[in-house]
Design an enzyme around this catalytic site. Structure first.
Site, short mmCIF file in Angstrom:
data_model
loop_
_atom_site.label_atom_id
_atom_site.label_comp_id
_atom_site.label_asym_id
_atom_site.label_seq_id
_atom_site.Cartn_x
_atom_site.Cartn_y
_atom_site.Cartn_z
CG HIS A 63 -10.92 -0.89 3.08
ND1 HIS A 63 -11.42 0.03 2.19
CD2 HIS A 63 -10.22 -1.78 2.35
CE1 HIS A 63 -11.00 -0.27 0.97
NE2 HIS A 63 -10.27 -1.37 1.04
CG HIS A 80 -10.30 -3.73 -2.45
ND1 HIS A 80 -9.23 -2.92 -2.21
CD2 HIS A 80 -10.18 -4.13 -3.74
CE1 HIS A 80 -8.49 -2.82 -3.29
NE2 HIS A 80 -9.04 -3.53 -4.25
CG ASP A 91 -4.07 -2.42 -1.53
OD1 ASP A 91 -5.03 -2.45 -2.32
OD2 ASP A 91 -4.18 -2.61 -0.30
CG HIS A 92 -6.65 1.20 -1.95
ND1 HIS A 92 -7.89 1.56 -2.41
CD2 HIS A 92 -6.84 0.05 -1.25
CE1 HIS A 92 -8.79 0.67 -2.00
NE2 HIS A 92 -8.18 -0.26 -1.31
CG ASN A 121 -7.54 -6.87 -2.00
OD1 ASN A 121 -7.30 -7.70 -2.89
ND2 ASN A 121 -7.44 -5.57 -2.20
NE ARG A 172 17.63 -12.26 17.97
CZ ARG A 172 18.94 -12.37 18.21
NH1 ARG A 172 19.78 -12.55 17.21
NH2 ARG A 172 19.43 -12.30 19.43
CG ASP A 206 -3.89 -4.89 5.29
OD1 ASP A 206 -3.02 -5.44 5.99
OD2 ASP A 206 -3.89 -3.67 5.06
CB SER A 218 -0.90 0.01 1.24
OG SER A 218 -0.11 0.20 2.40
#
Ligand SMILES: [Zn+2]
Length: 324
Positions: free
Chosen positions: A188, A220, A93-94, A263, A290, A265, A60
Site C-alpha cells: 500500500h 491490493h 475496502d478493508h 485496487n 470550484r 487508490d 474504505s
C-alpha cells in the site's frame, strides 16, 4: 446499475482485471463515473463504448468516517441516476467485523472485504467464515485476504508475508469466500519498491493452480505511482521523494493468471494533489473552490480511461451487460 463483483469477475476471468477505485468525495465520484463511461468533458456527452468499462467503487473505513458514510452512499445513488449506463459494484475496502456487518445490514453494498489477514490462520478463517455466512444470506459477496502486504493501510502498518499457495486453497475451501486478496509483492502507499523489484508471478501462478478453477484473485496496493504525476506535484511545491509503484504492463499479465480485481487508490490521490497544487500555483488570486474541482474532474476521468486501458477493462462494458 449496482451489481456484485462476482457478476463482474465471471466476464473478466483470465481476460482482464476490473479496476477498483476508492472514493472520498464528490469530485472523485464524478470523475470516476465519467472516466468509466469514456466521457471527459460533460455529463451529457455520449458514452464512448470503445472506452467504457465496468468498475468497482471502493469505500474504505477511513472514507466512511471522513465525514459521514451516508454522504458517500448518497453520492453513489445520485451518480447511478445521472449515469444510467454505468455498471459497477459497491465494495467495502478493508472491513473489520463491525464495519462488514454494518455494510451487510445497510442493504446498499453489493460486496464487502473482511480483512482478518493480520490474525493467525485459524482466526482469519473463523472471522472470514462468519462474515461470509452473514453476507451470503443477503446475496452479498465477500473478498478476504491471506498473507500480508507491506505499506500503510488506514491504521495498519504491514510487514510483508507472501501468500502461501497451499494455505490459500485451504482458506478458500474452509471460508467459502468469493474472491481472495493475495500478497505477491505489492504494498500500500506511494513507496512500494526499493529497487527494480517486480511482482512474484511464480507465487501467483502457484496460487492460481491451487485454488478452484476460475476462482477470482485480487491485487491490493497496485497503483503505478507514475513519475509524471509525482514530478507535477514536486514542480508545484510538493516534496515526494523515492516514490514507486507497480509497473502498468504487469496488470495484464496478472489478469491472465486469474487476478480479476486490481485496487487503485494512491494514483487517484496523486492526480488530486497535482491538479490542486498546480491550480493554486497558477492562479494565486483565485479562491473559488470550484476552480480546482473543475480542473480535477476531467483530469481524473482521463486518468481512469488510461488505467482501464492498462487493465484491459476498457471497452468491456457492453460485453458485461450482455451477461447480466
Ligand atoms: Zn488494500
Amino acid at each position: 446499475m449496482i451489481v456484485t463483483t462476482t457478476q463482474l469477475f465471471k466476464h473478466a476471468y483470465g481476460k482482464y482485471a476490473v479496476g477498483a477505485y476508492n472514493i472520498n468525495n464528490l469530485e472523485q465520484t464524478v470523475g470516476l463515473f465519467r472516466g468509466n463511461l469514456g466521457k471527459t468533458a460533460k455529463n451529457e456527452d455520449p458514452s464512448d463504448s470503445s472506452l467504457s468499462a465496468p468498475f468497482i467503487i471502493q469505500i474504505s473505513r477511513g472514507a466512511r468516517g471522513y465525514t459521514d458514510k451516508r454522504f458517500l452512499e448518497a453520492l453513489i445513488r445520485a451518480a447511478d441516476e445521472i449515469f444510467p449506463d454505468a455498471v459497477f459494484a459497491v465494495h467495502l475496502d478493508h472491513g473489520d467485523e463491525a464495519s462488514c456487518i454494518d455494510c451487510i445490514d445497510s442493504g446498499f453494498y453489493s460486496s464487502v472485504m473482511i480483512d482478518a489477514s493480520h490474525h493467525p490462520f485459524a482466526q482469519n478463517v473463523e472471522t472470514t467464515k462468519k462474515i461470509v455466512d452473514l453476507a451470503h444470506a443477503k446475496g452479498i459477496v465477500v473478498e478476504a485476504e491471506l498473507g500480508q502486504l507491506g505499506g500503510v493501510e488506514e491504521d495498519v502498518v504491514g510487514s510483508v508475508k507472501l501468500t502461501d499457495p497451499d494455505q490459500a486453497a485451504e482458506f478458500v475451501e474452509k471460508t467459502g469466500c468469493d474472491s481472495l486478496a493475495v500478497a505477491i509483492g505489492t504494498s500500500h502507499g506511494a513507496f512500494k519498491f526499493a529497487g527494480s523489484q517486480s511482482l512474484h508471478f511464480d507465487v501467483l501462478s502457484k496460487i492460481q493452480a491451487a485454488v478452484p478453477v476460475n476462482f477470482p484473485l485480487v491485487m491490493h496496493g497496485s497503483s503505478s505511482v507514475p513519475a509524471e504525476w509525482v514530478a507535477r506535484i514536486n514542480n508545484a511545491g510538493g516534496a515526494i521523494q523515492n516514490a514507486s509503484g507497480v509497473k502498468e504492463d504487469q496488470y495484464f499479465k496478472a489478469a491472465q493468471m486469474g487476478v480479476c480485481k486490481i485496487n487503485i487508490d494512491t494514483d487517484g490521490r496523486l492526480v488530486w494533489c497535482a491538479v490542486l497544487r498546480e491550480t493554486f500555483r497558477d492562479k494565486p488570486a483565485d479562491f473559488d473552490l470550484r476552480t480546482s474541482g473543475k480542473a480535477f474532474m476531467p483530469a481524473y476521468a482521463e486518468y481512469i480511461i488510461h488505467k482501464n486501458k492498462m487493465l484491459g477493462s476498457s471497452g468491456q462494458l457492453e460485453g458485461v451487460r450482455g451477461t447480466l
